[in-house]
Design an enzyme around this catalytic site. Structure first.
Site, mmCIF file in Angstrom:
data_model
loop_
_atom_site.group_PDB
_atom_site.id
_atom_site.type_symbol
_atom_site.label_atom_id
_atom_site.label_comp_id
_atom_site.label_asym_id
_atom_site.label_seq_id
_atom_site.Cartn_x
_atom_site.Cartn_y
_atom_site.Cartn_z
ATOM 1 C CG MET A 87 -8.882 0.892 0.977
ATOM 2 S SD MET A 87 -8.613 0.581 -0.758
ATOM 3 C CE MET A 87 -7.545 -0.832 -0.680
ATOM 4 C CB CYS A 88 -10.030 4.752 5.187
ATOM 5 S SG CYS A 88 -9.946 6.523 5.421
ATOM 6 C CG LEU A 89 -4.541 3.558 1.715
ATOM 7 C CD1 LEU A 89 -3.395 2.595 1.898
ATOM 8 C CD2 LEU A 89 -5.719 2.839 1.159
ATOM 9 N NE ARG A 93 -5.191 7.721 6.760
ATOM 10 C CZ ARG A 93 -4.070 7.242 6.244
ATOM 11 N NH1 ARG A 93 -3.352 7.983 5.443
ATOM 12 N NH2 ARG A 93 -3.686 6.019 6.551
#
Ligand SMILES: [Zn+2]
Ligand SMILES: [Zn+2]
Ligand SMILES: [Zn+2]
Ligand SMILES: [Zn+2]
Ligand SMILES: [Zn+2]
Ligand SMILES: [Zn+2]
Ligand SMILES: [Zn+2]
Lengths: 151, 491
Positions: A87-89, A93
């Site tokens: 998960m990368c948001l 970031r």
């Protein structure tokens, strides 16, 4: 070394005052690898599920963001549907990470994203499309996955 | 001369080498790694390292504050290009582009507050028990701490030794630990025994596990698996006793354990209230005593006297019977001898306080009655005054009109006389007759003049009288007002 101290401090903080629905453990005194067991938020379709999330802190923490991956399979537009479950948001970031952010803040963000998926920021375009156009079908699959994997 | 210089050079080298060595034995204290004994305000915490600020700087562009080292590290990991004006980058908190100036700092209050925090000596693991202010910890390590490494006191030995052991001569000879047979230098034996000699571990009296001496206190208070802890709700009736981790899980589920803290706070509050109540009742007792004494002082000239004074007042004051008589009932038991009770219409009172209040209330009523009577009187007086004044003024104007008539008549008379004189003089009669007329002229002129003067004096007298009437009226009303005011303040 100073980073180390900060991580110890954060670990102490989340153990005495854990974020809602989260339980945090570290493996064998390795303070750079956190295991989080998170209950699906009550106001989301993931209610009742128990998700294991691995958080890896880089050596440069807090100057670089931690990386986050779902060890439990989850049907969600913002989580990669592979064995990494990344998960990368938002604040995760690299260009948006701020050193003052804490892991507890990250976990709060994760819960917020579970409650309200961000289809415009999705990593799984197919799931995002279904979320936008066939909400019923999306909810059903997500709940099925919860029953299947997150028990 | 040359030799002297050479020797000085050698000495200087020696000194520098020694200083360098002691520096490498004892790296400067990293203030982020020390243990803080005192709790500190979260506002003193750097958002990056989460320690109290170390050498804080405020970014002039946005006002955020960080440790100098933290902000520098933060910008080193970002892609920053070199500029001749010092490091720059985005604020880690708000991303405002900012610059670190060589003279950037913060105000001294913040620095002083962080330097005042009490920390444990960084050598506490080795046994130093000192707790000093953070601003002085470097000095403690450099100068005072017995566990700082210094050069061995013996000749030709350049190995480090703890400052407290320096007097014991060179301790750099091999010994073997009597307990575990490990070979080590004598100077490290203490530390070995304290921290890591496996044979010197003490056995926990309860769980039989081996613990290093320095950890024993912590072990028995938190970690020991066998010391069974009663449920926090034990006082409420939970009889569960469990050990270590089990106790924690029980506490998570036990309803009584959850209630316990709330109940203890309730209990504390209750006790606080009781104490306060006790204090209040003491205060009440003291007040009652005071009241009794006041009563006994007042009683010799109590109501009768007061009634007399008020009775002579012409104002519609209270009748003597309106005054509350001294209370009776319970208070008589306390001080029956101090005053006789000429009981009047007012009934018994629940307490001296009620009696006092009632008395106060009736006094207040009386005062208001008196003041209204006074103002009424005042009004009546001023009305009377006004009427009187009006009549006087009318009379004066009437007199003035008469005077004017008189004046006109006199004027007419004078002018007629003058006319006649002129007419008589023009035909130039005999000197004798002219002399006679001159005499009569003179006498009549004098008479007219006298009459005029009399009229004038009469006018001035009248004016004076009018003024006196005016002044008198004003004075009288002023006096009355003053008197009434005086009376009001007295009451
Ligand atoms: Zn800092
Ligand atoms: Zn800022
Ligand atoms: Zn010390
Ligand atoms: Zn030596
Ligand atoms: Zn040993
Ligand atoms: Zn034990
Ligand atoms: Zn219990």
């Amino acid at each position: 070394m100073a980073a180390n101290k900060r991580i110890m401090k954060e670990l102490g903080d989340v153990n005495t005052n854990p974020p809602p629905g989260c339980k945090i453990t570290t493996k064998d005194e390795d303070i750079y690898n956190w295991d989080v067991s998170m209950d699906g938020p009550d106001d989301s379709i993931y209610k009742g599920g128990k998700f294991t999330i691995a958080i890896v802190l880089p050596k440069e923490y807090p100057f670089k963001p931690p990386t986050l991956s779902f060890r439990t399979k989850i049907y969600h537009p913002n989580v990669t549907n592979d064995d990494r479950g990344a998960m990368c948001l938002g604040m995760l970031r690299a260009e948006e990470w701020k050193p003052p952010n804490k892991i507890a803040d990250v976990l709060k963000l994760v819960r917020a994203v579970l409650s309200a998926p961000q289809p415009d920021d999705a990593v799984e375009a197919g799931i995002a499309d279904q979320f936008k156009n066939d909400r019923k079908g999306f909810d059903k699959t997500a709940q099925d996955w919860v029953k299947k994997y997150a028990k | 001369m040359q030799r002297l210089e050479a020797r000085r050079g050698v000495e200087e080298q020696h000194f520098l080498a020694r200083r360098a060595r002691s520096h490498s034995y004892n790296p400067p204290v990293d203030l982020r790694l020390v243990d803080y004994v005192s709790s500190y305000d979260p506002n003193l915490m750097c958002p990056i390292c989460r320690c109290p600020f170390v050498d804080p700087v405020v970014l002039a562009e946005c006002g955020h504050c960080f440790c100098r080292e933290c902000i520098r590290q933060s910008w080193n990991t970002q892609t920053t290009t070199y500029t001749p004006h010092g490091p720059h980058g985005d604020c880690p908190s708000c991303r405002t582009p900012a610059r670190l100036r060589p003279r950037s700092t913060t105000n001294n209050i913040l620095i002083n507050m962080t330097d005042e925090l009490i920390v444990r000596c960084p050598k506490s693991d080795e046994g130093c028990k000192a707790e000093v202010k953070r601003g002085e910890v470097q000095d403690h390590v450099n100068i005072y701490c017995g566990f700082t490494l210094v050069e061995c006191g013996a000749d030709h030995c350049e190995l480090p030794v703890r400052r407290k052991d320096v007097a014991q001569g060179c301790l750099h000879y091999g010994v073997s630990c009597l307990s575990c047979r490990k070979e080590l230098d004598k100077c490290n034996l203490d530390c070995h025994w304290r921290n890591d000699c496996p044979a010197r571990q003490t056995e926990c009296a309860v769980c039989k596990s081996m613990v290093f001496p320095r950890d024993l206190a912590e072990h028995s208070s938190t970690a020991c698996a066998a010391i069974s802890v009663p449920c926090p709700g034990a006082a409420l009736g939970c009889s569960n006793r469990s050990t270590g981790a089990q106790a924690r899980t029980h506490a998570d589920t036990c309803m009584l354990a959850k209630l316990a803290p709330i109940l203890t706070t309730q209990h504390e509050r209750l006790e606080e209230q009781e104490a306060a109540q006790k204090q209040m009742s003491r205060k009440l007792e003291v007040l009652e005593d005071g009241f009794t004494t006041i009563q006994s002082i007042l009683s010799p000239f109590s109501s009768d006297n007061m009634v007399d004074k008020l009775g002579t007042d012409p104002a519609p004051g209270p009748r003597p019977t309106d005054l509350p008589g001294p209370y009776s009932a319970d208070f008589d038991l306390d001080a029956p001898a101090s005053f006789s009770a000429p009981n009047t219409s007012a009934g018994p009172y629940a307490s001296p306080l009620h009696h006092l209040l009632h008395m106060h209330e009736s006094l207040r009523d009386e005062i208001s009655r008196i003041s209204s009577a006074l103002s009424e009187l005042d009004g009546r007086h001023s009305m009377q005054n006004l009427n009187e004044n009006l009549r006087t003024r009318e009379e004066i104007s009437y007199i003035g009109a008469q005077l004017g008539g008189l004046q006109r008549q006199v004027h007419w008379l004078t002018s007629a006389q003058l006319h006649r004189q002129q007419a008589g003089r023009s035909p130039t009669p005999g000197s004798a007759t002219s002399a006679g007329t001159a005499i009569t002229d003179a006498t009549s002129g004098a008479g007219v003049e006298a009459a005029l003067g009399a009229v004038n004096t009469a006018a001035t007298a009248l004016r004076g009288a009018a003024r006196m009437v005016n002044v008198g009226g004003r004075e009288a009303s002023g006096m009355r007002r003053g008197a009434s005011e005086e009376g009001r303040t007295k009451l």
